[in-house]
Motif scaffolding. Structure first.
Motif, PDB file in Angstrom:
ATOM      1  N   LEU A  23       0.830  -1.207   0.000  1.00  0.00           N
ATOM      2  CA  LEU A  23       0.000   0.000   0.000  1.00  0.00           C
ATOM      3  C   LEU A  23       0.862   1.254   0.000  1.00  0.00           C
ATOM      4  O   LEU A  23       0.665   2.155  -0.832  1.00  0.00           O
ATOM      5  CB  LEU A  23      -0.926  -0.033   1.220  1.00  0.00           C
ATOM      6  CG  LEU A  23      -1.888   1.137   1.452  1.00  0.00           C
ATOM      7  CD1 LEU A  23      -3.076   0.657   2.283  1.00  0.00           C
ATOM      8  CD2 LEU A  23      -1.231   2.309   2.174  1.00  0.00           C
ATOM      9  N   ILE A  59       0.782   3.801  -3.173  1.00  0.00           N
ATOM     10  CA  ILE A  59       0.143   5.113  -3.035  1.00  0.00           C
ATOM     11  C   ILE A  59       1.182   6.226  -2.951  1.00  0.00           C
ATOM     12  O   ILE A  59       1.119   7.210  -3.695  1.00  0.00           O
ATOM     13  CB  ILE A  59      -0.779   5.149  -1.804  1.00  0.00           C
ATOM     14  CG1 ILE A  59      -1.955   4.187  -1.976  1.00  0.00           C
ATOM     15  CG2 ILE A  59      -1.311   6.572  -1.579  1.00  0.00           C
ATOM     16  CD1 ILE A  59      -2.899   4.128  -0.784  1.00  0.00           C
ATOM     17  N   VAL A 115       1.815   6.589  -7.039  1.00  0.00           N
ATOM     18  CA  VAL A 115       0.713   7.471  -7.440  1.00  0.00           C
ATOM     19  C   VAL A 115       1.021   8.929  -7.127  1.00  0.00           C
ATOM     20  O   VAL A 115       0.777   9.821  -7.944  1.00  0.00           O
ATOM     21  CB  VAL A 115      -0.597   7.024  -6.768  1.00  0.00           C
ATOM     22  CG1 VAL A 115      -1.714   8.028  -7.041  1.00  0.00           C
ATOM     23  CG2 VAL A 115      -0.999   5.645  -7.276  1.00  0.00           C
ATOM     24  N   THR A 157      -8.470  12.979  -1.932  1.00  0.00           N
ATOM     25  CA  THR A 157      -8.541  11.807  -1.068  1.00  0.00           C
ATOM     26  C   THR A 157      -9.651  11.958  -0.035  1.00  0.00           C
ATOM     27  O   THR A 157     -10.407  11.016   0.219  1.00  0.00           O
ATOM     28  CB  THR A 157      -7.186  11.572  -0.373  1.00  0.00           C
ATOM     29  OG1 THR A 157      -6.149  11.489  -1.358  1.00  0.00           O
ATOM     30  CG2 THR A 157      -7.205  10.277   0.429  1.00  0.00           C
ATOM     31  N   HIS A 163      -5.305   9.501  -9.397  1.00  0.00           N
ATOM     32  CA  HIS A 163      -5.075   9.558  -7.958  1.00  0.00           C
ATOM     33  C   HIS A 163      -6.146   8.777  -7.194  1.00  0.00           C
ATOM     34  O   HIS A 163      -5.873   8.253  -6.105  1.00  0.00           O
ATOM     35  CB  HIS A 163      -5.060  11.005  -7.469  1.00  0.00           C
ATOM     36  CG  HIS A 163      -4.763  11.141  -6.013  1.00  0.00           C
ATOM     37  ND1 HIS A 163      -3.479  11.110  -5.509  1.00  0.00           N
ATOM     38  CD2 HIS A 163      -5.580  11.260  -4.939  1.00  0.00           C
ATOM     39  CE1 HIS A 163      -3.531  11.208  -4.188  1.00  0.00           C
ATOM     40  NE2 HIS A 163      -4.796  11.303  -3.819  1.00  0.00           N
ATOM     41  N   PRO A 189      -6.039   4.005  -6.139  1.00  0.00           N
ATOM     42  CA  PRO A 189      -5.816   3.133  -4.979  1.00  0.00           C
ATOM     43  C   PRO A 189      -7.010   3.039  -4.037  1.00  0.00           C
ATOM     44  O   PRO A 189      -7.100   2.093  -3.247  1.00  0.00           O
ATOM     45  CB  PRO A 189      -4.629   3.790  -4.266  1.00  0.00           C
ATOM     46  CG  PRO A 189      -4.009   4.692  -5.264  1.00  0.00           C
ATOM     47  CD  PRO A 189      -5.112   5.143  -6.146  1.00  0.00           C
ATOM     48  N   TYR A 190      -7.896   4.001  -4.112  1.00  0.00           N
ATOM     49  CA  TYR A 190      -9.020   4.063  -3.185  1.00  0.00           C
ATOM     50  C   TYR A 190     -10.300   3.461  -3.766  1.00  0.00           C
ATOM     51  O   TYR A 190     -11.114   2.898  -3.032  1.00  0.00           O
ATOM     52  CB  TYR A 190      -9.269   5.512  -2.760  1.00  0.00           C
ATOM     53  CG  TYR A 190      -8.018   6.195  -2.278  1.00  0.00           C
ATOM     54  CD1 TYR A 190      -7.495   5.912  -1.019  1.00  0.00           C
ATOM     55  CD2 TYR A 190      -7.318   7.084  -3.092  1.00  0.00           C
ATOM     56  CE1 TYR A 190      -6.328   6.512  -0.573  1.00  0.00           C
ATOM     57  CE2 TYR A 190      -6.149   7.689  -2.653  1.00  0.00           C
ATOM     58  CZ  TYR A 190      -5.656   7.393  -1.397  1.00  0.00           C
ATOM     59  OH  TYR A 190      -4.492   7.987  -0.981  1.00  0.00           O
TER      60      TYR A 190
END
Length: 258
Positions: free
Chosen positions: A43, A47, A51, A66, A238, A241-242
């Motif tokens: 992770l 991130i 990223v 975010t 961006h 990852p979420y």
């Protein structure tokens, strides 16, 4: 390992990830218990090593994105951490609050209220006086006209025309609700520029999986209010990852030819 110097066994990617993490959150306690160290290392390196180093966005914009994404997902523990990170890199409390407030038309009030409660915990913990200064600029008498002034240059009559064949009174009420509520109550507020609002709304739409009706128009609006194509794509990347690869790529595909 000498204090203040990188571990000689640390890869360049890992070192970059650690430096980015520290810039956002402060020093990481590497001695803290971790039940899943391999996943957390993947992770952090992805991130904060990959990223965060891709595209044209600054840390403040990335953290506002975010916060927006985590609020939509109701990932409240992570929202709390990233609210603190946003403040740490210089995002103003008003900006964070406005980014969350404007989610109400897109994710509903219950999720918005959960997110507001979470960011207020962070504000309280950091000694930020609440309530924050008011940013509203409309009254019941002018929220429609002021909302329309924000909406029409960007979206024209697209929604109104699309809903015109609904039975009365919904053919008139739904477009009016959109104009008054989304654009009148929120787009007219201070705290964020119109370019910032549109970019964050686009990321919210990508998060909730709207890849058809809204992403294209909001992508065009992002460009119309001054965001570059590069910034729009970087913002959606961006989110990856979420929100995961399928939704992020679907969003990029929806806007890449604008």
């Amino acid at each position: 390992m000498t204090p203040g110097k990188p571990n000689s066994d640390m890869s360049e990617r890992q070192a970059h990830a650690e430096a980015t993490y520290k810039r956002l959150f402060g020093p990481r306690d590497s001695s803290a218990p971790d039940n899943d160290p391999e996943l957390m290392e993947i992770l952090r390196r992805f991130i904060f090593g990959d990223v965060f180093d891709t595209g044209v966005l600054d840390d403040q914009t990335r953290e506002l994105i975010t916060v927006t994404v985590l609020a939509c997902l109701q990932a409240l523990p992570q929202l709390k951490s990233h609210t603190a990170a946003a403040l740490h890199v210089g995002v103003q409390p008003i900006q964070i609050r406005e980014a969350v407030y404007q989610l109400a038309p897109f994710v509903g009030f219950p999720r918005t209220l959960n997110a507001v409660a979470t960011i207020n915990e962070v504000f309280r913990d950091q000694g930020i006086e609440r309530p924050l200064p008011a940013q509203g600029t409309v009254s019941d008498a002018d929220r429609y006209s002021k909302g329309l002034a924000e909406q029409a240059p960007l979206y024209g009559n697209e929604i109104k025309d699309n809903l015109a064949d609904l039975p009365e009174p919904f053919n008139e009420a739904l477009p009016r609700f959109l104009t008054e509520f989304c654009f009148g109550d929120f787009y007219t507020r201070g705290g964020l520029s119109l370019a910032e609002r549109e970019l964050l709304v686009l990321c919210a739409l990508a998060t909730i999986g709207d890849t058809s009706a809204q992403l294209g128009p909001h992508g065009r609006a992002c460009l119309q209010v001054g965001n570059s194509t590069t910034a729009v794509v970087a913002a959606l990347v961006h989110c990856f990852p979420y929100i995961g690869f399928p939704r992020a790529v679907a969003a990029v595909r929806a806007v890449k030819n604008l």
